[in-house]
Design an enzyme around this catalytic site. Structure first.
Site, mmCIF file in Angstrom:
data_model
loop_
_atom_site.group_PDB
_atom_site.id
_atom_site.type_symbol
_atom_site.label_atom_id
_atom_site.label_comp_id
_atom_site.label_asym_id
_atom_site.label_seq_id
_atom_site.Cartn_x
_atom_site.Cartn_y
_atom_site.Cartn_z
ATOM 1 N N CYS B 163 40.010 49.596 45.403
ATOM 2 C CA CYS B 163 39.424 48.270 45.582
ATOM 3 C C CYS B 163 39.739 47.636 46.939
ATOM 4 O O CYS B 163 39.208 46.578 47.260
ATOM 5 C CB CYS B 163 39.903 47.351 44.471
ATOM 6 S SG CYS B 163 39.770 48.144 42.871
ATOM 7 N N HIS B 296 41.876 37.961 45.970
ATOM 8 C CA HIS B 296 41.321 39.160 45.315
ATOM 9 C C HIS B 296 40.819 38.727 43.935
ATOM 10 O O HIS B 296 39.707 39.044 43.572
ATOM 11 C CB HIS B 296 42.409 40.230 45.239
ATOM 12 C CG HIS B 296 41.932 41.539 44.719
ATOM 13 N ND1 HIS B 296 40.836 42.182 45.240
ATOM 14 C CD2 HIS B 296 42.403 42.347 43.719
ATOM 15 C CE1 HIS B 296 40.650 43.329 44.577
ATOM 16 N NE2 HIS B 296 41.574 43.443 43.654
ATOM 17 N N HIS B 330 33.174 42.564 40.674
ATOM 18 C CA HIS B 330 34.065 43.290 41.577
ATOM 19 C C HIS B 330 33.285 44.457 42.182
ATOM 20 O O HIS B 330 32.969 45.415 41.494
ATOM 21 C CB HIS B 330 35.289 43.788 40.796
ATOM 22 C CG HIS B 330 36.365 44.347 41.671
ATOM 23 N ND1 HIS B 330 36.196 44.601 43.014
ATOM 24 C CD2 HIS B 330 37.647 44.697 41.396
ATOM 25 C CE1 HIS B 330 37.319 45.083 43.516
ATOM 26 N NE2 HIS B 330 38.214 45.154 42.555
#
Lengths: 85, 401, 357
Positions: B163, B296, B330
């Protein structure tokens, strides 16, 4: 119930690849996580896969999962209650 | 400063739309891109995902590509569309003669196509539609798609650190320019939704069936998304000489490892804290200088606890922060670049985008995210976090030009 | 031009006896099914026993190889860890994918998904060594090794204090992977023993392979076993381009063709790439010995790292393994080694290594 617990122990050993362990090494009431077998959070996800594949039981809630997976005894009891006919 | 790295162009595709403008509009209007799958061929049709609102055929159309003859996967198409926007303001012929790097980032390559054809891949058959996708499984496939489509021959590299991938691409690009290997670098990442990824996160039991709630006590996991975003990096002196618009300075970065667990962050946020502290040091800034933190904020139990604690420890309640994941989902390997662009939008629009779906403060935190659009803010520097599996943590800082 | 970096240690897990056993000088391990698989060592001394239970072979291979390189260099915690892989753990990727299809997206093992992530080896080594510094993973096809090394150079150059980087590469071949790549002509269609593959260079294709190699790099010369002078990464290579880049690399580092003692080549018996090195080889003098290695490892995206490991064996032992020798040169001391490698279908690289003074 005893048969179920015995089967469960064998499945746990296989699913988590607990090399060198035998079903009789796992106590019914010993904690599976932390001090007990030293399993971690990924093992707990693998045990939920085991329950789903072998017994058709799906646990969605993480907190409930932690309770169910605390020992072989608690897993067996949960399976008896929820197993699909 | 002679060696300042600046951002002079950008391109983005996300669930919020195609292009910088439509993404900025959606963020300002608080319009989330999450919805049920229209194109992803999953059995989990009830999931909310951040899907780009175009089919593969429409994506190919937009790029004037005949989708039936070439082997571009959705991953490649999303990347190409974002790059097309980035290149629109540039002289491509001149670019071809320059020392250029293309640093791409990706997590599952062309899995979005491969997963539908894999049984053909491994069967005896040697003919069929699957053959044109046979070399698209790895992350570098989309890198090649982009250079082929635009006729570029840059130095290329492909990063895969889960990620945080795209954030790492920006770091590597900046480093290559600073050390004189190239003059310009196109850096960012891309990922298309795939059943592989969706089911992977489902197997980790950290997917929320409803819209995700970052930094909320009742958060219950993330929503996945897809997209592509790329930024053009070059030296400030070069940009000034060219007389081009400078979107922002890329003033600080840091990459650290948690060294705690294969997938979970250290609960006290030590890893996140190290990443942010290092980026501030690199940018030579104090915490007071930061006007906004694009967190995040995946809305998983673990991330938000760790990241929230680290933000509180470093910034107290003094710096507004929000997660834009409820807008886009995401987007994995693209996330670092998507949010780098959102950070630049905040910087240049003097605004802070809301953290959607937040209602209940987290027990372990004394800070709360921004929940409605804040405008007329004086923002000089924005910090953006991306944290990934394998403990890979990256913080980036963007500053007003 | 990049500043040279110093290699403090090297470890390799390959189809040959490179990790434990008698090394590469005596025994040659061969196969006759166009596949060379790694000889798996005992991984238990390198990996946390609780964690090893769930690990697939590539993950174990990568971690062990990395831990050995660190221990050989006497380093507990590197300042950075950079890994490169063409494919990551194919076993885990295939397993998760096939289960997902077969089980209709229900009850899937998270372990396979986690381990399919390309940076998982890097994450595990960070965890085991408590290395909290820079960590990066490249998935860059045939140039994954090269990009990892280049990034290590960049990192070390940027760091003024003494610093070390663990750089590692790993790839595995699976039966599925072999079948898939066979459909796009990676492998020979005829059955040829691995040790004879280089001679059968009149048909397309080669043999499949796999391996891992790790190196500790530093920006100080103390205890160096090799110097990595420079790297050139090439797209769509031709024989002319490879020669040009090799010439430039040598010029940049003030090395003449006469001073090249050994060339290690990535030729693989594939007729399509046999002429790739000919222009560069034309530059060589009688001094140079020519070596090849793909008949020992098979073809895989990070095979360059094996050639680097081999170079270090030559520096250390000043002796060429007979199974790698194509042509003996007159040089009796091996100081400068040029590596020329390619990966199908469109990349190549040139590397210059030097024995430390």
């Amino acid at each position: 119930m005893e048969d179920l617990k015995q089967a469960l122990k064998q499945q746990i050993i296989e699913s988590l690849n607990l090399q060198g362990m035998k079903p009789e090494d796992i106590d019914d009431n010993a904690p599976l996580f932390g001090e007990g077998l030293g399993l971690d959070s990924i093992d707990s996800l693998e045990l939920m896969v085991l329950l789903e594949r072998n017994y058709g039981i799906k646990i969605e809630d993480a907190r409930e999962g932690r309770k169910v997976l605390s020992s072989v005894q608690s897993m067996a009891e949960y399976i008896q209650e929820h197993k699909k006919a | 400063m002679r060696d300042n790295i600046v951002i002079t162009s950008a391109g983005i595709v996300s669930a919020l739309g195609i292009g910088y403008k439509s993404n900025a509009e959606a963020l300002k209007n608080g319009l989330s891109g999450l919805r049920q799958p229209q194109f992803l061929n999953t059995l989990h049709q009830d999931l909310l995902i951040g899907e780009v609102c175009l089919s593969n055929e429409d994506l190919a159309d937009k790029l004037s590509i005949s989708s039936t003859t070439v082997s571009y996967t959705r991953t490649g198409l999303l990347a190409m569309l974002a790059i097309e926007e980035l290149l629109a303001s540039l002289d491509i012929a001149a670019l071809r003669k320059e020392k250029l790097a293309f640093i791409n980032a990706n997590t599952v390559g062309g899995m979005c196509s491969v997963e539908d054809m894999y049984l053909h891949f491994i069967a005896d058959e040697t003919q069929g539609d699957f053959v044109r996708y046979i070399d698209t499984l790895d992350c570098a496939a989309s890198t090649k798609d982009v250079t082929t489509h635009f006729g570029l021959n840059p130095f290329t590299a492909t990063i895969s650190t889960a990620c945080s991938s795209a954030s790492n691409a920006l770091i590597v690009g900046a480093r290559m320019i600073t050390q004189g290997l190239v003059d310009k670098a196109i850096c960012g990442g891309c990922d298309a939704l795939s059943r592989f990824t969706v089911n992977g996160f489902l197997s980790l039991k950290n997917v929320d069936r409803e819209a995700c709630k970052p930094f909320d006590e009742h958060r219950n996991g993330l929503n996945l998304g897809e997209g592509a975003a790329f930024l053009m990096l070059e030296k400030e002196a070069d940009a000034i000489k060219r007389g081009t618009t400078i979107l922002a300075r890329f003033s600080g970065y840091n990459n650290t490892n948690d060294a705690y667990h294969p997938t979970a962050p250290s609960p006290d946020g030590a890893g996140a804290l190290r990443a942010m502290t290092g980026a501030l040091k690199k940018a030579n800034l104090t915490t007071e200088a930061i006007g906004y933190i694009n967190a995040h904020g995946t809305a998983t139990i673990n991330n938000d606890a760790a990241e929230g604690r680290a933000i509180e420890k470093l910034f107290g309640a003094n710096v507004p922060f929000s997660s834009t994941k409820p807008f886009t989902g995401h987007t994995l390997a693209a996330a670092g670049a998507v949010e780098a662009i959102f950070s630049i939008m905040a910087l240049n629009g003097n605004c802070i985008f809301p953290n959607l779906n937040y209602s209940t403060p987290m027990q372990e935190l004394n800070i709360a995210p921004v929940t409605s659009l804040m405008t007329h803010q004086n923002i000089q520097h924005v910090l953006s976090n991306s944290f990934g599996f394998g403990g890979n943590n990256v913080s980036l800082i963007f500053s007003k030009a | 031009m990049m500043t040279p970096v110093y290699i403090l240690s090297a470890s390799a897990i390959s189809p040959q006896n490179t990790f434990d056993g008698d090394g590469i000088y005596e025994t040659l391990i061969t196969s006759d099914n166009l596949k060379l698989f790694v000889k798996e060592p005992d991984y238990r001394s390198y990996i946390n026993p609780v964690a090893i239970r769930r690990m697939s072979r590539l993950i174990k291979r990568g971690i062990s190889c990395g831990m050995k390189a660190l221990s050989d260099a006497g380093i507990k915690t590197p300042d950075a860890i950079i890994t490169g892989t063409g494919l990551g753990s194919m076993t885990d990727t295939e397993r998760f994918l096939k289960d997902m299809i077969a089980l209709r997206e229900e009850a899937l093992n998270p372990t396979f998904f986690i381990q399919s992530t390309y940076n998982s080896v890097n994450g595990w080594i960070s965890l085991q060594t408590q290395s909290t510094g820079y960590n990066q993973t490249y998935v860059n096809r045939g140039l994954s090794t090269e990009m990892s090394l280049l990034d290590a150079q960049l990192f070390l150059q940027e760091t003024s204090e003494a610093a070390t980087v663990l750089v590692g590469t790993f790839d595995e071949m699976t039966d599925d992977y072999f079948v898939v790549k066979n459909k796009i002509d990676y492998w020979k269609k005829e059955s040829i023993p691995s040790n004879e593959i280089l001679k059968h260079n009149d048909t397309p294709g080669t043999i499949g392979g796999e391996g891992a190699a790790f190196f500790v790099l530093a920006n100080r010369a103390t205890k160096a076993i090799a110097i990595l002078k420079g790297i050139k990464m090439l797209q769509q290579p031709t024989s002319e381009i490879i020669a040009q880049e090799a010439i430039q690399l040598l010029q940049e580092h003030g090395v003449t063709w006469d001073e090249i003692d050994v060339v290690i080549m990535g030729n693989s018996g594939d007729s399509r790439f046999e002429s790739l090195y000919s222009n560069a080889l034309d530059c060589l003098s009688a001094n140079t010995s020519l070596l090849a290695f793909k008949h020992l490892t098979g073809e895989y995206p990070t095979a360059t790292s094996f050639a680097i490991w081999l170079s270090i064996q030559l520096f250390n032992n000043q002796r060429i393994p007979k199974n790698t020798l194509l042509q003996q040169g007159t040089a009796t001391h091996y100081r400068n080694i040029l590596i020329l490698n390619h990966y199908p279908l469109n990349t190549a690289s040139v590397l210059l290594l030097q024995e430390p003074a």
